[in-house]
Design a protein around this motif. Sequence first.
Motif, short mmCIF file in Angstrom:
data_model
loop_
_atom_site.label_atom_id
_atom_site.label_comp_id
_atom_site.label_asym_id
_atom_site.label_seq_id
_atom_site.Cartn_x
_atom_site.Cartn_y
_atom_site.Cartn_z
N GLU A 68 -0.43 8.07 -2.61
CA GLU A 68 -0.97 8.31 -3.96
C GLU A 68 0.11 8.76 -4.97
O GLU A 68 0.22 8.20 -6.05
CB GLU A 68 -2.10 9.34 -3.88
CG GLU A 68 -2.93 9.36 -5.14
CD GLU A 68 -4.02 10.43 -5.08
OE1 GLU A 68 -4.21 11.03 -4.00
OE2 GLU A 68 -4.65 10.66 -6.13
N SER B 209 0.86 -1.20 0.00
CA SER B 209 0.00 0.00 0.00
C SER B 209 0.88 1.23 0.00
O SER B 209 1.69 1.43 0.91
CB SER B 209 -0.90 0.03 1.24
OG SER B 209 -1.76 -1.07 1.23
N SER C 143 -4.69 2.19 5.02
CA SER C 143 -3.79 1.57 4.05
C SER C 143 -3.94 0.05 4.05
O SER C 143 -3.90 -0.59 3.01
CB SER C 143 -2.33 1.94 4.37
OG SER C 143 -2.16 3.34 4.35
N GLU D 14 -3.68 1.56 -3.06
CA GLU D 14 -3.57 2.95 -2.67
C GLU D 14 -3.65 3.09 -1.16
O GLU D 14 -4.64 2.65 -0.55
CB GLU D 14 -4.69 3.74 -3.34
CG GLU D 14 -4.56 5.20 -3.09
CD GLU D 14 -4.74 5.99 -4.39
OE1 GLU D 14 -5.26 7.09 -4.30
OE2 GLU D 14 -4.38 5.48 -5.48
N SER E 197 -7.34 -0.95 2.40
CA SER E 197 -7.23 -0.83 0.95
C SER E 197 -6.43 -2.01 0.38
O SER E 197 -6.78 -2.58 -0.66
CB SER E 197 -6.56 0.51 0.65
OG SER E 197 -6.00 0.52 -0.62
#
Length: 230
Positions: free
Chosen positions: A55, A52, A83, A75, A86
């Motif tokens: 951006e 992760s 994180s 991301e 995701s």
Amino acid sequence: PFFWALIPAAGIGSRMRADRPKQYLHLAEKTIIEHTLDCFLSHPQLRGIVVSLAEHDPYWPGLPCAADERISRAEGGAERADSVLSGLLKLTELGARDHDWVLVHDAARPNLAREDLDLLLSELADDPVGGLLAVPARDTLKRAGADGRVQGTVDRSTIWQAFTPQMFRVGELQRAMAEALIAGVAVTDEASAVEWSGKSPRLIEGRSDNIKVTRPEDLLTLNRLWQQRT
Ligand code: C5P
């Protein structure tokens, strides 16, 4: 079930006071995150690795491992838990099933020993909950008041320091973390979300030199360890 690795690496590492996030600082001939990934890339039991990343991370694309097909990007978010969540979604996209295991490991913890990774896998593969590498507290622990004075001494015999990897079922961890975040629980590691869901992760005693780079002196310690090794 398969084993997957998830490496949260989207932090800015402000406590290091460096010119770049700590996972991109050098330790010997490579960056910290490359050392961290080496341990997982060289393990035959892992099905895939998700990292992760922030951006607009300008450092990752320049690393050789960015082109490694065993590594996928997710991301990162504002907090470590974002994180990780995701990354868990990315794992599901890659084909990870609910009952597969995921090992979540800090990018900034490059000195994970192969023997500790093997120990975690073998001790927890049949566990109903999962667990984490940890070490018993060594120093006497004090509870501090806002005035910087000691309010009391904590009984250290029951206190452990939580390290990573932390190993849980993909589906259970995803649910526990999503629910804990919605409930506003402080989720500073995966185990805390699982605990909040009412389960009790197992503590697996690992090596104390599995340190997380947090402050400048941690990097000095790791450099010394590396020098001794070569
Ligand atoms: O800041 P801390 O030392 O707790 O970070 C532990 C790990 O979590 C680091 O590898 C860091 O890059 C990662 N992290 C993240 N997303 C954040 C904050 C931290 O992936 N928002």
